[in-house]
Design an enzyme around this catalytic site. Sequence first.
Site, mmCIF file in Angstrom:
data_model
loop_
_atom_site.group_PDB
_atom_site.id
_atom_site.type_symbol
_atom_site.label_atom_id
_atom_site.label_comp_id
_atom_site.label_asym_id
_atom_site.label_seq_id
_atom_site.Cartn_x
_atom_site.Cartn_y
_atom_site.Cartn_z
ATOM 1 N N LYS A 22 55.808 70.389 -35.829
ATOM 2 C CA LYS A 22 56.101 71.788 -35.524
ATOM 3 C C LYS A 22 57.379 72.234 -36.219
ATOM 4 O O LYS A 22 57.433 73.329 -36.804
ATOM 5 C CB LYS A 22 56.258 71.963 -34.011
ATOM 6 C CG LYS A 22 56.597 73.392 -33.597
ATOM 7 C CD LYS A 22 57.061 73.497 -32.160
ATOM 8 C CE LYS A 22 58.526 73.130 -32.039
ATOM 9 N NZ LYS A 22 59.160 73.654 -30.808
ATOM 10 N N ASN A 23 58.405 71.408 -36.175
ATOM 11 C CA ASN A 23 59.702 71.804 -36.715
ATOM 12 C C ASN A 23 59.753 71.778 -38.237
ATOM 13 O O ASN A 23 60.745 72.207 -38.828
ATOM 14 C CB ASN A 23 60.803 70.915 -36.133
ATOM 15 C CG ASN A 23 61.034 71.187 -34.660
ATOM 16 O OD1 ASN A 23 60.732 72.274 -34.163
ATOM 17 N ND2 ASN A 23 61.547 70.196 -33.948
ATOM 18 N N CYS A 116 63.424 77.905 -25.747
ATOM 19 C CA CYS A 116 63.751 77.103 -24.569
ATOM 20 C C CYS A 116 65.179 77.351 -24.098
ATOM 21 O O CYS A 116 66.100 77.479 -24.913
ATOM 22 C CB CYS A 116 63.587 75.607 -24.881
ATOM 23 S SG CYS A 116 61.875 75.047 -24.815
ATOM 24 N N ARG A 121 72.867 78.274 -28.065
ATOM 25 C CA ARG A 121 72.432 77.981 -29.429
ATOM 26 C C ARG A 121 72.707 79.224 -30.270
ATOM 27 O O ARG A 121 71.836 80.058 -30.489
ATOM 28 C CB ARG A 121 70.947 77.599 -29.459
ATOM 29 C CG ARG A 121 70.634 76.382 -28.619
ATOM 30 C CD ARG A 121 69.303 75.786 -28.971
ATOM 31 N NE ARG A 121 68.197 76.607 -28.538
ATOM 32 C CZ ARG A 121 66.917 76.294 -28.751
ATOM 33 N NH1 ARG A 121 66.609 75.201 -29.405
ATOM 34 N NH2 ARG A 121 65.949 77.075 -28.319
ATOM 35 N N ILE A 123 73.586 81.837 -33.322
ATOM 36 C CA ILE A 123 73.061 82.013 -34.674
ATOM 37 C C ILE A 123 74.194 82.368 -35.639
ATOM 38 O O ILE A 123 73.947 82.794 -36.761
ATOM 39 C CB ILE A 123 71.945 83.077 -34.718
ATOM 40 C CG1 ILE A 123 72.487 84.448 -34.307
ATOM 41 C CG2 ILE A 123 70.779 82.664 -33.844
ATOM 42 C CD1 ILE A 123 71.507 85.571 -34.566
ATOM 43 N N ASP A 124 75.438 82.155 -35.207
ATOM 44 C CA ASP A 124 76.583 82.495 -36.042
ATOM 45 C C ASP A 124 76.535 81.797 -37.396
ATOM 46 O O ASP A 124 76.878 82.388 -38.421
ATOM 47 C CB ASP A 124 77.892 82.106 -35.334
ATOM 48 C CG ASP A 124 78.127 82.902 -34.067
ATOM 49 O OD1 ASP A 124 77.178 83.551 -33.600
ATOM 50 O OD2 ASP A 124 79.251 82.857 -33.529
ATOM 51 N N ASP A 307 65.918 65.822 -28.802
ATOM 52 C CA ASP A 307 64.555 66.142 -28.367
ATOM 53 C C ASP A 307 63.848 64.965 -27.707
ATOM 54 O O ASP A 307 62.736 65.116 -27.207
ATOM 55 C CB ASP A 307 63.714 66.650 -29.546
ATOM 56 C CG ASP A 307 63.977 68.107 -29.861
ATOM 57 O OD1 ASP A 307 64.694 68.774 -29.082
ATOM 58 O OD2 ASP A 307 63.468 68.599 -30.888
ATOM 59 N N VAL A 329 74.501 67.451 -28.098
ATOM 60 C CA VAL A 329 73.983 68.505 -28.969
ATOM 61 C C VAL A 329 73.884 69.839 -28.232
ATOM 62 O O VAL A 329 74.348 70.872 -28.724
ATOM 63 C CB VAL A 329 72.612 68.101 -29.549
ATOM 64 C CG1 VAL A 329 72.046 69.212 -30.424
ATOM 65 C CG2 VAL A 329 72.748 66.801 -30.345
ATOM 66 N N ARG A 399 54.149 74.589 -26.189
ATOM 67 C CA ARG A 399 54.902 75.043 -27.354
ATOM 68 C C ARG A 399 55.064 73.931 -28.383
ATOM 69 O O ARG A 399 55.300 74.215 -29.566
ATOM 70 C CB ARG A 399 56.286 75.548 -26.931
ATOM 71 C CG ARG A 399 56.276 76.853 -26.137
ATOM 72 C CD ARG A 399 57.692 77.369 -25.879
ATOM 73 N NE ARG A 399 58.441 77.373 -27.101
ATOM 74 C CZ ARG A 399 59.568 76.685 -27.300
ATOM 75 N NH1 ARG A 399 60.062 75.934 -26.342
ATOM 76 N NH2 ARG A 399 60.193 76.752 -28.454
#
Length: 421
Positions: A22-23, A116, A121, A123-124, A307, A329, A399
């Site tokens: 998926k990633n 999720c 998290r 986005i900078d 993950d 993380v 997902r």
Amino acid sequence: MESFIIEGGRPLSGNIKIQGAKNAALPILAASLLAEGIHQIDDIPQLLDIDVMVQILAKLGVNVNQEQHTISLDTRSIISTEVPEELMSQMRSSIFLMGPLLARFHEVTVFRPGGCAIGERKIDLHLKGLEALGAKIEELENRIVCRTDRLQGATIVLDYPSVGATENIMMAATRAKGITKIIHAAKEPEIVDLQNFLNMMGARVSGAGTEVITIEGVDRLHSVPYYQIIPDRIAAATFMAAVGMTGGKIALKNVIPAHLSKVIEYLQYVGIEFENDNDKMIVTRENRRLKAVKRILTSPYPGFPTDMQAQFMALLSLADGVSMIEETVFDSRYKHVKQLISMGAKIEIEGRAAIIQGTDRLFGTEVRASDLRAGAALVLAGMAAEGKTTVRDIYHIDRGYENLEAILQSLGANIERIKTF
């Protein structure tokens, strides 16, 4: 709404093929926007996140044809560079569309992405990277508008090896003027896969998988007639952990062991055995007690993946002794702990560390998936528990895992998907 009903206590046995990653698929689908033409991408997993990305691409004007695990994308008729808010709010990976749309059309409008709830998290790093390439960014409430006359190559030093920021900058830089260097880049296998796809389009990208990625910008790119996505390392690792919890023996096809070296190292330590048999990886756990792990630290690749933290916590809850997992993380990725405790696990949180006192049994009960990997951990716990476990809110699991219950059923698990109200 749907739930999983699981009767625990059955060892796993059989053969399965691991889905495409998926990633890797999500940024590669986004990258198709960089060039006009028809792209064909194979081994795309059938997941909710993929469905959302396909819907977004269709809204932008891409003609999408999907047959099983193959998607054909005709990107010649783009009609919009604004990603719909209602779709972007469903999936964080929609942020990947910024780089390709900005590079090809010199403008893009996005909204704050969803996904999720596993902690902050930002986005900078995405925005800083695009600004360094010459984008003018305007933030209006929750709307972000980016424009440029033409992107210009630059040297960009990331404060943190963010996978998403690395990939967004890579895609944008493919059509920038001059050379871009990404310093302190993320090293994940999915980034290498994106580099390979971009280079098949005619891009000049090198260094993926190392700390420095170099992109020499080109004026035009072309479509890719065929590309196959790499296997999903987290899905593979989840099934390996499932064997660790239930016992048994399974064979995994479509696995790249090198992508899982740190996970396999810890799985072997706790007592799971591995054997390579031509194109298959054999995973076995004998009937002896699992061994505790003194300390696991999640970190960017090639470290232990965040993950897999939740699934490993479920596994270690049945180990002999005291284990510790430290999550570095994400800052809010222990929501599964209370759920595991309700099943009999003995876990205490101390800051970013989870202390797990192994027990010899878990008990079925009703639990809720708070996010994708937490949901997977609860399914594994349910398969090892005594009695019946109900896992609710399994849309999170959908997902990232394709037909999870069908695959587990084929391995002998007693799991069923039901409608709930």
